[in-house]
Design an enzyme around this catalytic site. Sequence first.
Site, PDB file in Angstrom:
ATOM      1  N   GLY A 152     103.440  64.378  73.699  1.00 25.00           N
ATOM      2  CA  GLY A 152     104.385  63.437  74.289  1.00 25.00           C
ATOM      3  C   GLY A 152     104.860  62.413  73.273  1.00 25.00           C
ATOM      4  O   GLY A 152     104.997  62.702  72.076  1.00 25.00           O
ATOM      5  N   SER A 153     105.060  61.203  73.744  1.00 22.49           N
ATOM      6  CA  SER A 153     105.690  60.185  72.893  1.00 22.49           C
ATOM      7  C   SER A 153     104.807  59.679  71.761  1.00 22.49           C
ATOM      8  O   SER A 153     105.302  59.001  70.865  1.00 22.49           O
ATOM      9  CB  SER A 153     106.147  59.007  73.747  1.00 22.49           C
ATOM     10  OG  SER A 153     107.233  59.392  74.573  1.00 22.49           O
ATOM     11  N   THR A 154     103.502  60.008  71.752  1.00 15.32           N
ATOM     12  CA  THR A 154     102.714  59.650  70.574  1.00 15.32           C
ATOM     13  C   THR A 154     103.244  60.376  69.338  1.00 15.32           C
ATOM     14  O   THR A 154     103.090  59.891  68.210  1.00 15.32           O
ATOM     15  CB  THR A 154     101.220  59.976  70.758  1.00 15.32           C
ATOM     16  OG1 THR A 154     101.056  61.377  71.018  1.00 15.32           O
ATOM     17  CG2 THR A 154     100.621  59.164  71.896  1.00 15.32           C
TER      18      THR A 154
END
Length: 483
Positions: A216-218
């Site tokens: 995801g956004s990591t």
Amino acid sequence: MNTPLRRLATVVLVMFVALMASATWVQYFQAERLNNDSRNVRTLYREFGNARGPIVVAGDAIALSTPVEDSYGYQRSYTAGELYSTVTGFYSVVNGRTELERAANDDLTGRGDRLFFSRIRDLLTGSQPEGAAVETTLLPAAQQAALDGLAGQQGAVVAIEPSTGKILALVSTPGFDPNALASHDIAAAGAAYQQLASADGNPLRSNATQERYPPGSTFKLVTAAAALESGQYTPASTLPAPVQLTLPQTTATIGNFGGGGCGSDPITLADALRISCNTAFGQLGMDVGAEALRTQAERFGFNDPDLTIPMKVVESVFPDEMNAPITAQSAIGQRDVQATPIQMAMVSAAIANGGQLMTPYVVQTVRSADLHRVSETQPDLYSTAMSPGSAAALRDMMVGVVDSGSGTAAKIPGVQVAGKTGTAQTADGQAPHAWFTAFAPADAPRVAVAVIVEHGGNAGNEATGGRIAAPIAKAVIEAVLAS
């Protein structure tokens, strides 16, 4: 000798040569693999007759062997079973061995090459052979904070010292009690294994090192690093940030969390990371390009099938052969991008360490039975993931995430924390994974951490990385800083 006898003699000779070659191949060339196979019960019977060395955390044995009055001679036991099961694994006459019990088996049994002189000493003195002690890098307070933070939810926590690569915490939940598997009651040990093997969440598998997830956004940390390293972007560079990003060559779109905008359009790179703007990073990924993203990901450790700590770490994946829509989706950590929790801890650790990624490790020292230091792990540079200037810029951007962005739940009074949230979409109908990765103190990092709570844990579809995973990371960071 007539012709039929010569032919028969030749056939017999060939058969003898084949038999000798086969026996030599098995007994010499395949000996190490067969001896180390966890299914080889003969090896386990032989090993149980000697005192297996302890596995040690902060001076205390968490796995040890004690003499018993049965045919095996020694009983393996675990003093804090579930707390360290992700690291120790188990050692069982029925079920074999896993994790550190397997990876450090030669040291623990005393059969390793570096214990050669200890074996010679035991032979000359008539002493009972004993295995070596394996001292780990784990920090008990950090390990406990990680387990407590997950609180029965399925997931994992990894904490690393950025300047060395020492693993300070390695937790996977659900965990298990290795003592049940180490029982000398063969029926009971076998039943315990079968129960765990069929249990929800597969407790015998380490989510921290053996399971891959969409990050995801990591993963936007990797995309931002690629942009900064290209020399074409700074934190102040502006990016388009529409409510919906229409992907070329398709009717598909990328939207932002909650379906809204990102506050402004265009938006700076720093603000796009701070609030985790999907559309801005999707376009950034296409502009930077798939090759640059792949190169940057691999500098952080993606696509490496050979990483060990010394337990085997499954390969994190950044895909090949991507078109523009796939590149956009990959840039926000979706599509076919897959990462282990330890991989995302490595990303944060590299940024924290000025772009220098140190090889992670969990074994600090090996000591023979007479406490002589046989080996000491020295910090080793894994790669230069990014330049010091780019790392400093990305560090400051991550501080913004925690100070006033999506990661405010990780704030610690008096300590500047740099972090990144992630809420990773999974299969249709399933709640997203909640991620958070961070390091602190930002100006002099002592710990980098990654947390995943599978399918949002107790919050389910209401989960976000900032809400669910960030507080766990905060607790682990506080435990390290207080130690």
